[in-house]
Scaffold this motif. Sequence first.
Motif, PDB file in Angstrom:
ATOM      1  N   TRP A 174       0.817  -1.216   0.000  1.00  0.00           N
ATOM      2  CA  TRP A 174       0.000   0.000   0.000  1.00  0.00           C
ATOM      3  C   TRP A 174       0.853   1.269   0.000  1.00  0.00           C
ATOM      4  CZ3 TRP A 174      -4.751  -0.450  -1.481  1.00  0.00           C
ATOM      5  CH2 TRP A 174      -5.403  -1.668  -1.305  1.00  0.00           C
ATOM      6  N   ASN A 175       2.057   1.209   0.540  1.00  0.00           N
ATOM      7  CA  ASN A 175       2.947   2.366   0.449  1.00  0.00           C
ATOM      8  C   ASN A 175       3.298   2.659  -1.012  1.00  0.00           C
ATOM      9  OD1 ASN A 175       3.474   3.093   3.296  1.00  0.00           O
ATOM     10  ND2 ASN A 175       4.312   1.033   3.411  1.00  0.00           N
ATOM     11  N   LYS A 176       3.546   1.604  -1.768  1.00  0.00           N
ATOM     12  CA  LYS A 176       3.852   1.778  -3.185  1.00  0.00           C
ATOM     13  C   LYS A 176       2.631   2.288  -3.942  1.00  0.00           C
ATOM     14  CE  LYS A 176       5.691  -0.703  -7.201  1.00  0.00           C
ATOM     15  NZ  LYS A 176       6.186  -2.023  -7.693  1.00  0.00           N
ATOM     16  N   GLU A 177       1.431   1.780  -3.570  1.00  0.00           N
ATOM     17  CA  GLU A 177       0.206   2.243  -4.230  1.00  0.00           C
ATOM     18  C   GLU A 177      -0.039   3.724  -3.971  1.00  0.00           C
ATOM     19  OE1 GLU A 177      -1.729   0.728  -6.408  1.00  0.00           O
ATOM     20  OE2 GLU A 177      -0.412  -1.014  -6.316  1.00  0.00           O
ATOM     21  N   VAL A 178       0.336   4.205  -2.776  1.00  0.00           N
ATOM     22  CA  VAL A 178       0.223   5.637  -2.484  1.00  0.00           C
ATOM     23  C   VAL A 178       1.096   6.433  -3.435  1.00  0.00           C
ATOM     24  CG1 VAL A 178       0.833   7.416  -0.802  1.00  0.00           C
ATOM     25  CG2 VAL A 178      -0.494   5.436  -0.081  1.00  0.00           C
ATOM     26  N   GLU A 179       2.332   5.984  -3.633  1.00  0.00           N
ATOM     27  CA  GLU A 179       3.248   6.679  -4.536  1.00  0.00           C
ATOM     28  C   GLU A 179       2.713   6.674  -5.966  1.00  0.00           C
ATOM     29  OE1 GLU A 179       7.017   4.809  -4.211  1.00  0.00           O
ATOM     30  OE2 GLU A 179       7.275   5.251  -2.071  1.00  0.00           O
ATOM     31  N   ILE A 180       2.208   5.528  -6.429  1.00  0.00           N
ATOM     32  CA  ILE A 180       1.679   5.431  -7.790  1.00  0.00           C
ATOM     33  C   ILE A 180       0.459   6.327  -7.962  1.00  0.00           C
ATOM     34  CG2 ILE A 180       0.587   3.876  -9.452  1.00  0.00           C
ATOM     35  CD1 ILE A 180       2.282   1.613  -8.285  1.00  0.00           C
ATOM     36  N   ALA A 181      -0.432   6.292  -6.962  1.00  0.00           N
ATOM     37  CA  ALA A 181      -1.656   7.085  -7.047  1.00  0.00           C
ATOM     38  C   ALA A 181      -1.356   8.571  -7.080  1.00  0.00           C
ATOM     39  CB  ALA A 181      -2.568   6.770  -5.861  1.00  0.00           C
ATOM     40  N   GLN A 182      -0.445   9.018  -6.226  1.00  0.00           N
ATOM     41  CA  GLN A 182      -0.129  10.439  -6.192  1.00  0.00           C
ATOM     42  C   GLN A 182       0.572  10.880  -7.475  1.00  0.00           C
ATOM     43  OE1 GLN A 182       1.982  11.017  -2.474  1.00  0.00           O
ATOM     44  NE2 GLN A 182       0.056  11.246  -1.345  1.00  0.00           N
ATOM     45  N   SER A 183       1.385  10.000  -8.045  1.00  0.00           N
ATOM     46  CA  SER A 183       2.031  10.311  -9.318  1.00  0.00           C
ATOM     47  C   SER A 183       0.991  10.458 -10.426  1.00  0.00           C
ATOM     48  CB  SER A 183       3.031   9.207  -9.677  1.00  0.00           C
ATOM     49  OG  SER A 183       3.589   9.423 -10.953  1.00  0.00           O
ATOM     50  N   ARG A 184       0.034   9.518 -10.470  1.00  0.00           N
ATOM     51  CA  ARG A 184      -1.023   9.594 -11.485  1.00  0.00           C
ATOM     52  C   ARG A 184      -1.879  10.847 -11.301  1.00  0.00           C
ATOM     53  NH1 ARG A 184      -2.370   3.825 -10.841  1.00  0.00           N
ATOM     54  NH2 ARG A 184      -1.448   2.670 -12.562  1.00  0.00           N
ATOM     55  N   LEU A 185      -2.228  11.128 -10.050  1.00  0.00           N
ATOM     56  CA  LEU A 185      -3.061  12.291  -9.783  1.00  0.00           C
ATOM     57  C   LEU A 185      -2.372  13.583 -10.204  1.00  0.00           C
ATOM     58  CD1 LEU A 185      -4.572  11.311  -6.322  1.00  0.00           C
ATOM     59  CD2 LEU A 185      -5.808  11.573  -8.468  1.00  0.00           C
ATOM     60  N   SER A 186      -1.065  13.660 -10.010  1.00  0.00           N
ATOM     61  CA  SER A 186      -0.309  14.848 -10.418  1.00  0.00           C
ATOM     62  C   SER A 186      -0.345  15.008 -11.934  1.00  0.00           C
ATOM     63  CB  SER A 186       1.137  14.749  -9.933  1.00  0.00           C
ATOM     64  OG  SER A 186       1.197  14.734  -8.528  1.00  0.00           O
ATOM     65  N   ARG A 187      -0.141  13.886 -12.653  1.00  0.00           N
ATOM     66  CA  ARG A 187      -0.177  13.954 -14.105  1.00  0.00           C
ATOM     67  C   ARG A 187      -1.568  14.323 -14.603  1.00  0.00           C
ATOM     68  NH1 ARG A 187       2.328   8.955 -13.795  1.00  0.00           N
ATOM     69  NH2 ARG A 187       0.576   7.961 -14.885  1.00  0.00           N
ATOM     70  N   TRP A 188      -2.602  13.726 -13.970  1.00  0.00           N
ATOM     71  CA  TRP A 188      -3.969  14.026 -14.399  1.00  0.00           C
ATOM     72  C   TRP A 188      -4.356  15.467 -14.076  1.00  0.00           C
ATOM     73  CZ3 TRP A 188      -7.285  12.462 -17.670  1.00  0.00           C
ATOM     74  CH2 TRP A 188      -8.608  12.860 -17.589  1.00  0.00           C
ATOM     75  N   GLU A 189      -3.840  15.996 -12.985  1.00  0.00           N
ATOM     76  CA  GLU A 189      -4.116  17.381 -12.621  1.00  0.00           C
ATOM     77  C   GLU A 189      -3.609  18.323 -13.701  1.00  0.00           C
ATOM     78  OE1 GLU A 189      -5.721  20.392 -10.314  1.00  0.00           O
ATOM     79  OE2 GLU A 189      -5.884  18.234 -10.077  1.00  0.00           O
ATOM     80  N   GLU A 190      -2.417  18.019 -14.238  1.00  0.00           N
ATOM     81  CA  GLU A 190      -1.877  18.850 -15.300  1.00  0.00           C
ATOM     82  C   GLU A 190      -2.740  18.765 -16.549  1.00  0.00           C
ATOM     83  OE1 GLU A 190       2.060  17.438 -15.850  1.00  0.00           O
ATOM     84  OE2 GLU A 190       2.776  18.104 -13.886  1.00  0.00           O
ATOM     85  N   ARG A 191      -3.176  17.535 -16.905  1.00  0.00           N
ATOM     86  CA  ARG A 191      -4.017  17.373 -18.078  1.00  0.00           C
ATOM     87  C   ARG A 191      -5.364  18.066 -17.878  1.00  0.00           C
ATOM     88  NH1 ARG A 191      -3.946  11.247 -17.979  1.00  0.00           N
ATOM     89  NH2 ARG A 191      -1.745  10.789 -17.994  1.00  0.00           N
ATOM     90  N   LYS A 192      -5.894  17.944 -16.656  1.00  0.00           N
ATOM     91  CA  LYS A 192      -7.207  18.527 -16.361  1.00  0.00           C
ATOM     92  C   LYS A 192      -7.173  20.025 -16.535  1.00  0.00           C
ATOM     93  CE  LYS A 192      -8.447  19.494 -12.253  1.00  0.00           C
ATOM     94  NZ  LYS A 192      -8.791  19.412 -10.813  1.00  0.00           N
ATOM     95  N   GLU A 193      -6.138  20.668 -15.970  1.00  0.00           N
ATOM     96  CA  GLU A 193      -6.029  22.106 -16.084  1.00  0.00           C
ATOM     97  C   GLU A 193      -5.927  22.529 -17.549  1.00  0.00           C
ATOM     98  OE1 GLU A 193      -6.428  24.311 -13.838  1.00  0.00           O
ATOM     99  OE2 GLU A 193      -6.633  22.924 -12.192  1.00  0.00           O
ATOM    100  N   GLU A 194      -5.134  21.761 -18.324  1.00  0.00           N
ATOM    101  CA  GLU A 194      -4.957  22.096 -19.722  1.00  0.00           C
ATOM    102  C   GLU A 194      -6.275  21.966 -20.479  1.00  0.00           C
ATOM    103  OE1 GLU A 194      -2.462  20.479 -23.618  1.00  0.00           O
ATOM    104  OE2 GLU A 194      -1.992  19.755 -21.618  1.00  0.00           O
ATOM    105  N   LYS A 195      -7.020  20.878 -20.191  1.00  0.00           N
ATOM    106  CA  LYS A 195      -8.269  20.664 -20.889  1.00  0.00           C
ATOM    107  C   LYS A 195      -9.299  21.738 -20.519  1.00  0.00           C
ATOM    108  CE  LYS A 195      -7.842  15.686 -21.543  1.00  0.00           C
ATOM    109  NZ  LYS A 195      -8.376  14.354 -21.202  1.00  0.00           N
ATOM    110  N   LEU A 196      -9.371  22.064 -19.233  1.00  0.00           N
ATOM    111  CA  LEU A 196     -10.312  23.073 -18.798  1.00  0.00           C
ATOM    112  C   LEU A 196     -10.006  24.433 -19.403  1.00  0.00           C
ATOM    113  CD1 LEU A 196     -10.799  22.074 -15.058  1.00  0.00           C
ATOM    114  CD2 LEU A 196     -12.443  21.822 -16.912  1.00  0.00           C
TER     115      LEU A 196
END
Length: 503
Positions: free
Chosen positions: A478-500
């Motif tokens: 679960w520690n690794k899943e936290v790292e993966i999730a936060q990495s994905r969320l950061s990338r998606w946040e950038e895409r989201k802002e760009e799309k919006l």
Amino acid sequence: MESVQDNNLNQPLVQSKRPVGEVVSSELEEALSDTSLSSSSRLRLATWIELKILFKLAAPAIIVYLLNNVISMSTQIFCGHLGNLELAASSLANNGIQLLAYGVMLGMGSAVETLCGQAYGAHKYDMLGIYMQRSTILLMATGIPLMFIYIFSKPILILLGESKSVASASALFVYGLIPQIFAYAANFPIQKFLQAQSIVNPSAYISGAALVVHLFLTWLVLYKFGWGLLGAALVLSFSWWIIVIAQFVYILTKCKKTWNGFSIRAFHGLWDFLKLSTASAVMLCLETWYFQILVLVAGNLPNPEIALDSLAICSTILSWVFMIAVGFNAAASVRVSNELGAGHPKSAAFAVVVVTVSSTIISIIFAILTMVLRHQISYAFTGGSAVADAVSDLAPVLAISLVLNGIQPVLSGVAVGCGWQAFVAYVNVGCYYVVGIPLGTVLGFTFNLGAKGIWSGMLGGTLMQTIILLWVTIRTDWNKEVEIAQSRLSRWEERKEEKLLNE
């Protein structure tokens, strides 16, 4: 599958309830990490905290899914009291044909969850209405080819091996369900639009009112007007349109901030939206169609009416209890994604345990009730003793299915929260379509075990899938899943802002 993973990591409840979630998440993580308490005290405190969160998330979802399911189930019950042929026809239409449209529409409509949730979290309130309209356009267009499947359902069913009498009666019922296709196309985007704003209770009230109207109209059409299968199906379609219209009226009157009227902007970016919607439907459809095939295969057995009637009754009970598991599925995906995004591995792992145990206990209770009432269950649907005996014979398989369906959907929700959709899709293909269906066909026809053999074989596929998901979940870091999730969320946040911004 990256788009599907990103899509499901941002569930609407996480988006709209984030400030509250962060406070509760910290409380749970602190309780699990508090070394000043004994292990038993930490466990009791953490369990109490998590149960409160869990049932606040699961209960509204369960109510809505149950009420909507009862609307369809009640139609089958009414038709069953007209005769065995009518029960077989309505069950084949509902569980064999209608589920095709339901799975496709619900899956494609799920794309609205993420997009509306993101826009709401970014205070781009005007975009929620645009996304809802865009999804409705695509789902309405998808409804056209589905409509032709409904129109040609009789030759399709005969080609699949159904008897002419059952295929003809089923086709008559299916014709009355054509308006329901487009009700689905409007309902799911509206439903996700409301959920993105944590507006759930109005949908439950509307579904409850629609059920009351539906019961009265079905009784009137069948027993006073004598319109038969076609009339029952038309009432079912009408009831779904009541839900759609009532929810849309609520949006017009209460969602002033997020609904600014119809816009030409809804026709922009449809191709990208279609790709996202299609990806969102894959995992759900693989699972929905699996049980649809069970009914279709059973239609090829000797004396198909009795086989279909008994399977219809068991499948209806299974799907009804399954709605509870679906609520826990939604809660599991929200809880896991919320805790992983907040950087709380202990809370994520603990949430998985609590939601899985809770759902399993409830499913075991229903399994026990099924065995106790195995000889009486069928009489709620039809009066035939032959069907009652067939249902009683299937009861042990039904009970095992109930228990597995208390575990498997929750693990699927965990997979959604972690972003394992691509992996689960492959698991579904292997367990369901490579193992379950061939095994069921062999047991049912080669070994002459009939409906019980078909279901037992397919149940083996479900058991294999559950074991694989359970093994993967237990071994999760679960520690690794936290790292993966936060990495994905950061990338998606950038895409989201760009799309919006592009919008």
